[in-house]
Design an enzyme around this catalytic site. Structure first.
Site, PDB file in Angstrom:
ATOM      1  CG  LEU A  62      -1.931  -1.144   1.336  1.00 46.04           C
ATOM      2  CD1 LEU A  62      -2.870  -0.901   2.506  1.00 46.04           C
ATOM      3  CD2 LEU A  62      -2.731  -1.309   0.061  1.00 46.04           C
ATOM      4  CB  VAL A 115       0.478   6.382  -1.464  1.00 40.68           C
ATOM      5  CG1 VAL A 115      -0.918   5.966  -1.843  1.00 40.68           C
ATOM      6  CG2 VAL A 115       0.915   5.666  -0.198  1.00 40.68           C
ATOM      7  CE  LYS A 122     -14.175   9.249  -0.092  1.00 39.24           C
ATOM      8  NZ  LYS A 122     -13.952   9.878  -1.419  1.00 39.24           N
ATOM      9  CG  ASP A 173     -20.432  12.256  -7.673  1.00 41.89           C
ATOM     10  OD1 ASP A 173     -21.580  12.303  -8.174  1.00 41.89           O
ATOM     11  OD2 ASP A 173     -20.208  11.769  -6.557  1.00 41.89           O
TER      12      ASP A 173
END
Length: 627
Positions: free
Chosen positions: A314, A318, A363, A455
């Site tokens: 992971l 990034v 989030k 969106d």
């Protein structure tokens, strides 16, 4: 001698005929050629996929993710009821997966007819294994190599994206004139023959031969012409077992009680053993060289080897973000949100949390945040919600994006919820519209490649303490324009028609959605009503085209405006009419005729002479346009 020569010539002729026929029937392993300027491309078609054969793709959700479509987009053509959407698939369960088939260029001189699907390489993957296993021979490893010339097949990096060209074809005029609307991609199995395939699809065997030749070789792709998809027979999902009766429950009580006591004792012992093991591991780590540390964070303690490997993977995804954002520890994220308590929930999966006295919006998401991070790290604008940092949790494979906290909540709540409804005056609404337009203009014009938000809606527009607007939620954003996707996502009432119909992704789809937001600001109406009707369609009918010039426009406009604006002395009908005109232009069915965000910013800033706005409110591009 003459007779022998005659026989030899005849045999040579037969060989040539057979060779040419076989060449027609046998596809090129690198794909099926096509002509890019053919009017039939791109088209919608389907692939026949056998569910439940691959371990990681044993349900509709995982197969939908693989092909970039939703579960419903597979379930509907495959005759799977909504009650069975989450049920595991049985081995060899038949599915129709929708594809967008295009004539795609390769690094060679020809184009191939394919639906290009992005696939992320996992540990142990090879082009051959993925094409024959995961995609069930719907493509070939040779074709994958051709369309990914920059990758070395023998040295694939975990996490790299590969384009998988799924074989497909669009029906030409001769096929459609024969009554066929689709050419379904079907991979021949060892047990298949042309007759059995024709029977399965309810078509004539000759119609398959006309398109593919008399090819019956297993693992080859056939294109089956159908006027409509056949009705697949699906297994019946078993109903839940009936609850035990009272008498049965009573008989089981003693046994269950005894088991519960025994399991409880074992559980306590197990917990003590685990606690001892964890303590020992942590002690050994402290004595060692130390573990991987986050930026400015305390050293993290890691559990099993698999968790360590997951975290390394992971973090590798990034790496480019590590020096730009703060890396939070999972413990402080949990503490900040009180263990993700409902008291801290803002909406959806976004929580309010306090770290070192500073409030953030956190989030929570499964590990699919790389694209969002990649986009957010190259944008920086006052009308975009700022990303402060992130956190990864290898134990649950979760990622947490930590944003600035925008104090006043969403525009949707101010327009539509009873606690706020009617409290926004006209000047504030105009200011919000200009802020959002400036933010969109920035991502459309000042990022390379351009970013499409995809969106834009009132719930993704947040207001700070000064009621200035910021665009949030880049979870669906795409870097790059004029692409075509089958994975249609968004909110009803805001989706541009060309995206809904053909999956076309461009900055103009954001312009369309912004037009809907403008109409929300004017009318105070939801984007869709309780019966699912879209608000913008009624607005276009009332104020678009000739309707804009009809007598009585002002009266109709007052009747359509938010009641709070009718009572607002600072709100003139002329100003509202100007904004509605901008909104209607954003909703043009032809994307090329919609204004750019630069033009929209300029139009909004001069839409009302009562609205006192300096050039600080205009973007640099809009200032140039104004001069």
């Amino acid at each position: 001698m003459t007779t022998k020569l005659h026989h030899s010539s005849l045999l040579l002729f037969i060989f040539i005929v057979l060779f040419l026929h076989r060449s027609h029937a046998q596809p090129n392993t690198t794909g099926y050629s096509c002509t890019a300027n053919q009017t039939e491309y791109p088209c919608r078609t389907y692939a026949f996929y056998r569910g439940g054969l691959v371990a990681n793709y044993s349900d509709l959700a995982s197969i939908g993710d693989l092909f970039g479509v939703s579960r419903l987009m597979i379930a509907d053509p495959s005759n799977i009821s909504t009650t069975a959407l989450s049920a595991p698939l049985i081995a060899d369960q038949p599915l129709f997966v929708p594809l967008t088939c295009s004539c795609n260029p390769t690094n060679g001189t020809s184009n191939i007819s394919s639906a290009n699907i992005n696939y992320t390489i996992r540990a142990g993957d090879t082009f051959y294994g993925v094409s024959t296993g995961v995609f069930e021979n719907l493509t070939s490893y040779q074709s994958v190599e051709v369309v990914n010339p920059e990758l070395v097949p023998t040295n694939l990096t975990i996490g790299v994206d590969v384009v998988m060209p799924i074989f497909c074809k669009c029906p030409n005029q001769s096929v459609t004139s024969g009554g066929s609307n689709y050419l379904v991609s079907y991979v021949l199995q060892a047990s298949d023959n042309l007759s059995s395939v024709a029977s399965r699809f309810g078509v004539q065997e000759q119609s398959i031969v006309d398109i593919n030749g008399n090819n019956t070789k297993p693992t080859e792709t056939l294109f089956v012409p159908v006027s409509k998809l056949p009705n697949l027979t699906q297994p019946i999902v078993a109903a839940a077992a009936p609850a035990p009766t009272a008498s049965v429950k009573k008989k089981r009580t003693g046994v269950i009680l005894g088991l519960a006591i025994g399991i409880g004792v074992l559980g306590v012992l197990l917990i003590l053993a685990i606690a001892f093991w964890v303590h020992r591991e942590r002690s050994s780590q402290k004595r060692g060289a130390g573990g991987l540390e986050g930026v400015g964070e305390k050293p993290q303690a890691y559990g099993e080897k698999g968790s360590r490997e997951m975290e390394v993977n992971l973090l590798a995804d990034v790496t480019d973000c590590l020096d730009k954002y703060r890396v939070f520890g999972i413990d402080e994220i949990k503490e900040a949100t009180e263990g993700f308590s409902s008291k801290c929930l803002i909406q959806g999966s976004v929580y309010k949390g306090c770290v070192d006295g500073e409030v953030f919006a956190i989030k929570k998401m499964k590990w699919n945040a790389y694209e969002e991070l990649k986009i957010l790290q190259k944008v920086n604008h006052g009308n975009l919600v700022r990303l402060e940092g992130f956190c990864i949790d290898p134990e649950d494979a979760n990622c947490y994006l930590v944003y600035e906290f925008v104090a006043s909540g969403s525009l949707h709540s101010w327009l539509h919820e009873s606690g706020h409804r009617g409290r926004l005056d006209w000047r504030t609404r105009l200011r919000i519209a200009v802020d959002v337009a400036n933010g969109l203009q920035y991502i459309h014009e000042h990022t390379r490649p351009r970013v499409v938000h995809k969106d834009i809606k009132s719930s993704n527009i947040l207001l700070d303490a000064n009621m200035r607007a910021k665009i949030a939620n880049f979870g669906l954003a795409k870097s790059g324009c004029n692409a075509i996707t089958m994975h249609i996502v968004g909110t009803q009432g805001y989706i541009a028609p060309e995206y809904l119909a053909d999956g076309v992704v461009s900055t103009r789809m954001d312009v369309f959605s912004f037009g809907v937001v403008l109409l929300e600001l004017v009318s105070g109406k939801e984007a869709t009503d309780e019966e699912g009707r879209v608000m913008w369609a009624a607005a276009v009918e009332a104020f678009g085209g000739r309707s804009a010039e009809e007598i009585g426009r002002d009266e109709r406009l007052r009747g359509w405006m938010d009641e709070a604006l009718v009572k607002d002395s600072s709100c003139s009908v002329e100003s509202v009419a100007s904004v509605v005109s901008v909104g209607i232009s954003c909703l043009n069915q032809d994307p090329s005729k919609r204004p750019s965000m630069v033009e929209i910013v300029y139009a909004l800033c001069k839409s009302d002479d009562i609205f006192d706005i300096s050039e600080d409110g205009l973007s640099a591009d809009a200032q140039v346009l104004a001069r």
